[in-house]
Write a protein that holds these residues in place. Structure first.
Motif, PDB file in Angstrom:
ATOM      1  N   GLY A 157      -3.583  -5.246  13.780  1.00  0.00           N
ATOM      2  CA  GLY A 157      -2.466  -4.941  12.904  1.00  0.00           C
ATOM      3  C   GLY A 157      -1.168  -4.914  13.683  1.00  0.00           C
ATOM      4  N   SER A 159       1.472  -2.245  15.057  1.00  0.00           N
ATOM      5  CA  SER A 159       1.757  -0.826  15.270  1.00  0.00           C
ATOM      6  C   SER A 159       3.230  -0.491  15.139  1.00  0.00           C
ATOM      7  CB  SER A 159       1.235  -0.381  16.643  1.00  0.00           C
ATOM      8  OG  SER A 159       1.728  -1.211  17.679  1.00  0.00           O
ATOM      9  N   LEU A 162       4.023   1.304  11.664  1.00  0.00           N
ATOM     10  CA  LEU A 162       3.341   2.532  11.276  1.00  0.00           C
ATOM     11  C   LEU A 162       4.320   3.604  10.829  1.00  0.00           C
ATOM     12  CD1 LEU A 162       0.633   2.937  14.068  1.00  0.00           C
ATOM     13  CD2 LEU A 162       0.321   2.139  11.723  1.00  0.00           C
ATOM     14  N   ASN A 223      -6.099   1.070  10.480  1.00  0.00           N
ATOM     15  CA  ASN A 223      -5.389   1.415   9.259  1.00  0.00           C
ATOM     16  C   ASN A 223      -6.352   1.279   8.082  1.00  0.00           C
ATOM     17  OD1 ASN A 223      -5.567  -1.351   8.738  1.00  0.00           O
ATOM     18  ND2 ASN A 223      -3.421  -1.768   9.217  1.00  0.00           N
ATOM     19  N   ILE A 229      -4.759  -0.672  14.864  1.00  0.00           N
ATOM     20  CA  ILE A 229      -3.343  -0.365  15.111  1.00  0.00           C
ATOM     21  C   ILE A 229      -3.158   0.490  16.362  1.00  0.00           C
ATOM     22  CG2 ILE A 229      -2.414  -0.746  12.810  1.00  0.00           C
ATOM     23  CD1 ILE A 229      -3.435   2.732  13.885  1.00  0.00           C
TER      24      ILE A 229
END
Length: 372
Positions: A157, A159, A162, A223, A229
């Motif tokens: 993913g 990060s 976030l 996630n 992540i």
């Protein structure tokens, strides 16, 4: 100038001379295996998220990513200092995750540090001998290679996107319990190394309350879509719901360098520093008997300079307040650390500092971070 400061807050270090993690923060792989399990209060999870047709998004995320999570067993022999042959064998267990189907695995550097042998066990029970392609102690990232093909691999993913409050799912092998899944939320992002208590690291950590225990080190933090992540790396001993992970963007950046070159170089100034506060201004003046007078209200104050370092050669002093680096304003020690990390070794880096009420521009050429 040498001062004995009694600072209340942790300081961020850019010099090996000032390295020292607090004893209460331990890499999760290194905690005692007989640690007492404590039941944690976990908020009730919804049966489904809005717009999510899956009845259990956590289970779905684990089904997608779980097969790519591995157990890593390492061992090394502690040689006797005496002339007698042999030594004591130290064993450790951590986690990792496959990032490429040809057997590339990410884990923590402390899981495989100085290991004589590394064994990787897949969820389906297969065992492989692992080879450490490289490890970086400053970010606690390592890359391990096993000889296999067509392996399940994780999806990575972003990060950088976030937000606190998002769901977080951890998978690993805590206390010998393989393939354990825990869930919580992203509690915070951008926790500096000094916030966490490991000033020798170069990471802005993800904080999570998903349960992380000894053996989770190197495992993925996911996630709600099952994308990685973060990489779980540390907990604060004696606390509940205080786990920390390396952002996957940072881990991937380090991994790429380790794969390509086997090592990572980090720019280094050689200063001990902390974010300026009104209380710190008073402390500096008092402990120096008035010799250091800090005028600015904000910035990053230097509280120590390593001998023979780039900072010493550039003439930086205790009490200097860094205001800008390369034309960009800095307000916290984490800002300075990130700016230095983004600089280039041997290339002049302009710093604007305030010294006893005067603004100065200092050119400093970062060196490679000392490895010993």
């Amino acid at each position: 100038m040498s001062l004995n400061f009694s600072l209340n807050k942790s300081v961020t270090y850019l010099s090996l001379l000032f390295v020292g993690a607090t004893a209460s923060l331990l890499g999760t792989q290194l905690l005692p295996t007989n640690a007492v399990l404590v039941q944690q209060q976990v908020a009730q999870l919804p049966s489904a998220l809005p717009g999510n047709t899956d009845s259990n998004f956590i289970a779905a995320a684990v089904e997608r990513t779980g097969p790519a999570v591995v157990r890593i067993d390492s061992s090394r022999t502690m040689r006797n200092r005496s002339a007698r042959p042999g030594g004591r064998v130290v064993q450790g267990t951590g986690s990792g995750f496959i990032i490429q189907s040809d057997g590339l695995i990410l884990t923590n550097a402390h899981v495989v540090n100085r290991a004589d042998t590394v064994t990787v066990t897949l969820r389906d029970g297969r065992n492989f001998t692992g080879k450490v392609l490289g490890q970086d102690q400053l970010t606690d990232v390592a890359v391990v290679k096993i000889q296999a093909n067509n392996l399940p691999a994780v999806n990575l993913g972003n990060s950088e996107q976030l937000r606190p409050g998002e769901w977080a799912i951890a998978i690993g092998n805590p206390l010998g319990l393989d393939n354990t899944v825990t869930a919580g939320i992203i509690s915070a992002t951008g926790r500096s190394s000094s916030d966490v208590g490991v000033p020798d690291k170069r990471i802005g950590f993800i904080q999570t309350d998903a349960a992380i225990n000894p053996g989770n080190s190197g495992g993925p933090l996911l996630n709600q879509q099952g994308q990685v992540i973060g990489m779980n790396t540390a907990i604060i001993g004696g606390a509940q719901g205080l786990g920390f992970a390396i952002p996957i963007n940072r881990a991937q950046q380090i991994a790429n360098q380790l794969i390509a070159e086997g090592r990572v170089t980090h720019p280094y100034l050689g200063v001990q520093m902390t974010t300026l506060t009104p209380d710190l201004r008073e402390t500096l003046s008092r402990d120096s008997n008035g010799r250091v007078q800090v005028q600015p209200n904000q910035g990053v104050v230097i509280v120590g300079v390593a001998q023979n370092s780039p900072a010493a050669r550039a003439g930086l002093r205790t009490g200097d307040v860094i205001q800008q680096i390369n034309g960009q304003a800095v307000k916290t020690a984490a800002d300075v650390q990130q700016a230095v990390e983004n600089s280039r070794i041997g290339v002049s880096l302009p710093l604007q500092v305030s010294r006893n009420g005067s603004n100065l521009t200092v050119s400093i050429s970062p060196a490679e971070f000392p490895t010993s």
